[in-house]
Design a protein around this motif. Sequence first.
Motif, PDB file in Angstrom:
ATOM      1  N   ALA A  17       0.832  -1.201   0.000  1.00 45.44           N
ATOM      2  CA  ALA A  17       0.000   0.000   0.000  1.00 45.44           C
ATOM      3  C   ALA A  17       0.871   1.257   0.000  1.00 45.44           C
ATOM      4  O   ALA A  17       0.577   2.225  -0.705  1.00 45.44           O
ATOM      5  N   LEU A  18       1.945   1.233   0.768  1.00 49.32           N
ATOM      6  CA  LEU A  18       2.856   2.375   0.817  1.00 49.32           C
ATOM      7  C   LEU A  18       3.516   2.616  -0.543  1.00 49.32           C
ATOM      8  O   LEU A  18       3.580   3.752  -1.023  1.00 49.32           O
ATOM      9  N   MET A  19       3.982   1.559  -1.186  1.00 45.57           N
ATOM     10  CA  MET A  19       4.607   1.684  -2.504  1.00 45.57           C
ATOM     11  C   MET A  19       3.612   2.216  -3.528  1.00 45.57           C
ATOM     12  O   MET A  19       3.965   3.026  -4.383  1.00 45.57           O
ATOM     13  N   THR A  20       2.356   1.777  -3.466  1.00 43.08           N
ATOM     14  CA  THR A  20       1.338   2.262  -4.388  1.00 43.08           C
ATOM     15  C   THR A  20       1.119   3.755  -4.212  1.00 43.08           C
ATOM     16  O   THR A  20       1.041   4.504  -5.188  1.00 43.08           O
ATOM     17  N   VAL A  42       1.833   6.654  -7.054  1.00 42.86           N
ATOM     18  CA  VAL A  42       0.791   7.588  -7.477  1.00 42.86           C
ATOM     19  C   VAL A  42       1.277   9.031  -7.336  1.00 42.86           C
ATOM     20  O   VAL A  42       0.995   9.877  -8.183  1.00 42.86           O
ATOM     21  N   LEU A  43       2.010   9.316  -6.278  1.00 43.87           N
ATOM     22  CA  LEU A  43       2.472  10.684  -6.044  1.00 43.87           C
ATOM     23  C   LEU A  43       3.578  11.119  -7.009  1.00 43.87           C
ATOM     24  O   LEU A  43       3.592  12.265  -7.463  1.00 43.87           O
ATOM     25  N   PHE A  44       4.507  10.250  -7.322  1.00 43.19           N
ATOM     26  CA  PHE A  44       5.709  10.679  -8.009  1.00 43.19           C
ATOM     27  C   PHE A  44       5.839  10.280  -9.470  1.00 43.19           C
ATOM     28  O   PHE A  44       6.633  10.873 -10.182  1.00 43.19           O
ATOM     29  N   MET A  45       5.084   9.297  -9.944  1.00 41.63           N
ATOM     30  CA  MET A  45       5.223   8.886 -11.342  1.00 41.63           C
ATOM     31  C   MET A  45       4.276   9.679 -12.231  1.00 41.63           C
ATOM     32  O   MET A  45       3.132   9.920 -11.863  1.00 41.63           O
ATOM     33  N   PRO A  46       4.744  10.081 -13.413  1.00 41.83           N
ATOM     34  CA  PRO A  46       3.842  10.754 -14.356  1.00 41.83           C
ATOM     35  C   PRO A  46       2.862   9.735 -14.953  1.00 41.83           C
ATOM     36  O   PRO A  46       3.067   8.526 -14.848  1.00 41.83           O
ATOM     37  N   THR A  97      -0.407   0.694 -10.305  1.00 40.68           N
ATOM     38  CA  THR A  97      -1.466   1.179  -9.429  1.00 40.68           C
ATOM     39  C   THR A  97      -2.826   0.563  -9.740  1.00 40.68           C
ATOM     40  O   THR A  97      -3.829   1.014  -9.201  1.00 40.68           O
ATOM     41  N   THR A  98      -2.879  -0.439 -10.585  1.00 42.47           N
ATOM     42  CA  THR A  98      -4.142  -1.096 -10.885  1.00 42.47           C
ATOM     43  C   THR A  98      -4.599  -1.895  -9.677  1.00 42.47           C
ATOM     44  O   THR A  98      -3.828  -2.660  -9.097  1.00 42.47           O
ATOM     45  N   ALA A  99      -5.842  -1.697  -9.283  1.00 41.65           N
ATOM     46  CA  ALA A  99      -6.392  -2.398  -8.122  1.00 41.65           C
ATOM     47  C   ALA A  99      -7.304  -3.523  -8.595  1.00 41.65           C
ATOM     48  O   ALA A  99      -8.024  -3.389  -9.577  1.00 41.65           O
TER      49      ALA A  99
END
Length: 66
Positions: free
Chosen positions: A23-26, A30-34, A43-45
Amino acid sequence: MAPRREVVPRMFWAVVVGLFLGALMTKIVVLFMPDSAAREFLTTAVSASLGPLSIDLIAVAFVLGP
């Protein structure tokens, strides 16, 4: 090999820590990748549910179960 009474708690904590780190890596991705295919992949759930199984293959869609 560890006695059985030590294996179950160790497995439980490994799963808990793995879920937390995932969850932390996701959130970090989300915050840093374009916007990109890599971000979409990372980030696919996947959500699990009980009930009919629906399959959508773009050209054909069908449902298995009640």
